[in-house]
Scaffold this motif. Structure first.
Motif, PDB file in Angstrom:
ATOM      1  N   TYR A 102      34.610   1.507  53.789  1.00  0.00           N
ATOM      2  CA  TYR A 102      34.818   0.292  53.085  1.00  0.00           C
ATOM      3  C   TYR A 102      35.894   0.846  51.672  1.00  0.00           C
ATOM      4  CZ  TYR A 102      31.559  -2.548  55.721  1.00  0.00           C
ATOM      5  OH  TYR A 102      31.187  -3.038  56.705  1.00  0.00           O
ATOM      6  N   GLU A 103      35.528   1.891  51.113  1.00  0.00           N
ATOM      7  CA  GLU A 103      36.488   2.309  50.155  1.00  0.00           C
ATOM      8  C   GLU A 103      37.739   2.599  50.434  1.00  0.00           C
ATOM      9  OE1 GLU A 103      35.904   2.090  47.034  1.00  0.00           O
ATOM     10  OE2 GLU A 103      37.567   3.010  46.381  1.00  0.00           O
ATOM     11  N   LYS A 106      40.068  -0.687  51.473  1.00  0.00           N
ATOM     12  CA  LYS A 106      39.700  -1.695  50.770  1.00  0.00           C
ATOM     13  C   LYS A 106      40.884  -2.630  50.505  1.00  0.00           C
ATOM     14  CE  LYS A 106      40.074   0.146  46.108  1.00  0.00           C
ATOM     15  NZ  LYS A 106      40.167   1.927  45.925  1.00  0.00           N
ATOM     16  N   LEU A 109      41.110  -4.767  53.750  1.00  0.00           N
ATOM     17  CA  LEU A 109      39.823  -5.521  53.993  1.00  0.00           C
ATOM     18  C   LEU A 109      39.900  -7.028  53.848  1.00  0.00           C
ATOM     19  CD1 LEU A 109      36.754  -3.190  53.610  1.00  0.00           C
ATOM     20  CD2 LEU A 109      37.534  -4.174  55.771  1.00  0.00           C
TER      21      LEU A 109
ATOM     22  N   ASP B 159      28.555  -1.238  47.630  1.00  0.00           N
ATOM     23  CA  ASP B 159      29.220  -1.137  46.570  1.00  0.00           C
ATOM     24  C   ASP B 159      29.342  -2.576  46.072  1.00  0.00           C
ATOM     25  OD1 ASP B 159      31.407  -2.584  47.596  1.00  0.00           O
ATOM     26  OD2 ASP B 159      32.200  -0.922  48.635  1.00  0.00           O
ATOM     27  N   LYS B 161      31.675  -4.596  45.295  1.00  0.00           N
ATOM     28  CA  LYS B 161      32.388  -5.558  45.797  1.00  0.00           C
ATOM     29  C   LYS B 161      31.782  -6.161  47.108  1.00  0.00           C
ATOM     30  CE  LYS B 161      37.039  -6.252  46.777  1.00  0.00           C
ATOM     31  NZ  LYS B 161      38.287  -5.447  46.973  1.00  0.00           N
ATOM     32  N   HIS B 162      31.515  -5.178  48.042  1.00  0.00           N
ATOM     33  CA  HIS B 162      30.964  -5.417  49.431  1.00  0.00           C
ATOM     34  C   HIS B 162      29.680  -5.556  49.814  1.00  0.00           C
ATOM     35  CE1 HIS B 162      35.000  -3.282  49.726  1.00  0.00           C
ATOM     36  NE2 HIS B 162      35.459  -4.479  50.056  1.00  0.00           N
ATOM     37  N   LEU B 165      26.910  -1.815  52.937  1.00  0.00           N
ATOM     38  CA  LEU B 165      27.802  -1.562  53.682  1.00  0.00           C
ATOM     39  C   LEU B 165      27.037  -1.272  55.296  1.00  0.00           C
ATOM     40  CD1 LEU B 165      29.599   1.091  51.501  1.00  0.00           C
ATOM     41  CD2 LEU B 165      30.015  -1.554  51.643  1.00  0.00           C
TER      42      LEU B 165
END
Lengths: 182, 356
Positions: A102-103, A106, A109, B159, B161-162, B165
């Motif tokens: 996810y990082e 990003k 996404l 995190d 923002k998301h 996960l």
């Protein structure tokens, strides 16, 4: 035209299915259509998993492809250092390899997430306790500010003043805040 | 084993107890997806990583004295017989995916089977709470408690923002899937369901059959769940789903009233024909059994039949699934043998009520 299912009654429902470019014409009578209807609605894509669909969706999305090309040009292929997954790989399987993906991805996404979650791309639910006060406070203040807006619109000024004071006290506790430091 | 004892052992609390609006809502379920921060997701993880997750869960279970949900037990999927796995799937305690495609899968079960925690399915951890009737808020609270408990031992991938996960981007954020199982014979009989399903889909909710993705709506039972997991709070997701479910409940009730007014005798006929089939059949397939059970349940709800308990639909829908029948028979059965066993089990169960 006679119904292709029962070969007895006249066909009342005509439609064309195109799956992977293969065209099939279907002509059914009302009775058979109803029986099949359940199947069409609920069992629609048997053997066709969600992740295939997602992969298809990402492949045809020009914004994703463009960004994809950019990353190729700028820094070769973007690869997750947690699980070595690349973005093209993700597009192919529709699933991430590890939490660090996810990082890593990003930048790519937001369009994907917006599409999957009706335009949303940022979390506003539960936060683990271990993350510490910072985020909790920020989110709490955000939601109070929303309440404040609603209250002002409804002209509930007394309640709004209470919320405003509450926001001020919370903001004082926010780490790194310069406002109203005592 | 006597049928009565078998049923007592086989029935989880969500099947036997009644909840709010349980004339229409059979059960409410909450699922939370969580992952270890520093371990690859189950699609990619190594044998050692998978084992380390199970070891960690065993350790947590051993060392913590978390008694909120009573005794808990950890079952490893590869140590279970195929039939046992099937029974767990039919009871909705584990997913078909965990039973079939998760080589390192395990499940943590609580005594009353309200809470089950799947390990190493699509995500490392999936907390699931199943309650009778319409009790989304209650189920969410229980799931949150289980989540808080695990969170005190595990660093979940998260995190700002998301959110949480997850392996699949469709679950990211809250990791929450809330779903409600509903019995909607009135909307089926009045043919309104085909108009209602597309409308529900437009609201970001999904409608499926009783055994989840890709399954048929057996016995007029539908499962309605949220699609969006990101950008809304857990409470809002549940509230939105509950709003739609409440609408469906009132639509279903008015459909039943309309049926009572316009075709009472036809309805009564249908109910008792189905009751006749169930109490006399010698061979019956799943599909026909589901249809007849649905009719009988409708007959109970509408007062045509008063000597049967309401939960008979929930109970027999589960007990007449292939896995359960074979468990009761004590071994493998061919499909035609199952149909005979199914008929016998239903007849016997209905006779139990007549004798009461």
């Amino acid at each position: 035209m006679i119904c292709q299912e029962c070969n007895q009654r006249p066909a009342a429902l005509h439609f064309t299915k195109i799956i992977n470019g293969e065209k099939t014409e279907v002509n059914l009578c009302e009775k058979c259509a109803q029986e099949k209807g359940e199947m069409f609605m609920i069992n629609g894509g048997s053997g066709f998993t969600f992740n295939n669909l997602l992969a298809g969706l990402l492949n045809i999305d020009p914004s994703v492809q463009k960004q994809n090309q950019n990353t190729f040009h700028q820094e070769e292929i973007l690869q997750c250092n947690g699980c070595s997954m690349t973005f093209p790989q993700f597009i192919k399987v529709g699933r991430f390899g590890c939490a660090h993906c996810y990082e890593t991805f990003k930048e790519q996404l937001p369009p994907v997430l917006r599409r999957l979650h009706s335009g949303n791309w940022s979390h506003s639910g539960k936060i683990p306790k271990r993350i510490g006060g910072g985020i909790h406070l920020k989110k709490q203040i955000e939601s109070l500010k929303n309440d404040l807006k609603d209250l002002i619109q409804q002209e509930e000024f007394e309640k709004a003043a209470m919320i405003r004071d509450e926001i001020r006290t919370l903001e004082k506790d926010l780490p790194g805040s310069h406002k109203g430091g005592e | 084993m006597s049928l009565e004892r078998f049923i007592n052992q086989a029935v989880s609390s969500w099947m036997s107890e009644e909840g709010p609006d349980s004339d229409i809502v059979l059960s409410s379920r909450i699922r939370l997806a969580r992952n270890f921060e520093d371990i690859k997701f189950p699609t990619l993880f190594s044998h050692e990583e998978a084992q380390s997750i199970i070891l960690k869960m065993e350790e947590i279970l051993r060392d913590s004295n978390f008694t909120k949900f009573g005794q808990m037990e950890l079952l490893k999927i590869d140590e279970l017989q195929p039939l046992q796995k099937r029974v767990l799937v039919e009871k909705h305690l584990i997913s078909p995916n965990l039973a079939e495609d998760s080589p390192y899968g395990a499940v943590l079960l609580t005594e009353n089977e309200e809470v089950s925690i799947m390990i190493n399915e699509e995500d490392h951890i999936r907390i699931q709470c199943l309650f009778p009737g319409l009790q989304l808020a209650e189920a969410l609270e229980a799931a949150n408690e289980a989540d808080d408990w695990l969170e005190s031992f595990i660093h979940f991938g998260f995190d700002e923002k998301h959110g949480y996960l997850t392996s699949c981007p469709t679950n990211v954020g809250t990791g929450l899937r809330a779903s409600v199982m509903m019995h909607l014979p009135g909307l089926m009989l009045t043919q309104q369901i085909s108009r209602i399903i597309p409308a529900i889909n437009q609201l970001g909710l999904v409608v499926r059959g009783i055994y989840g993705e890709g399954s048929e709506a057996l016995g007029n039972i539908f499962q309605i769940s949220n699609q969006i997991t990101l950008g809304k709070s857990e409470e809002d997701i549940c509230r939105d789903l509950k709003g739609v479910v409440s609408q469906l409940i009132s639509q279903e009730r008015s459909a039943r009233e309309a049926l009572r007014k316009t075709s009472n005798i036809q309805l009564e006929d249908r109910v008792f024909r189905s009751y006749g089939v169930l109490s006399n059949c010698r061979i019956i397939e799943t599909k026909e059994a589901a249809k007849c059970l649905s009719d009988v349940r409708l007959g109970i709800d509408m007062g045509f039949i008063d000597h049967l308990p309401k939960n008979i639909l929930n109970e027999l829908m589960i007990l007449t699934q292939p896995g359960f029948l074979q468990q009761y028979a004590g071994g493998h059965l061919r499909p035609d043998e199952r149909d005979i066993r199914r008929a016998a089990l239903i007849r016997e169960r209905l006779k139990m009520e007549q004798e009461k």
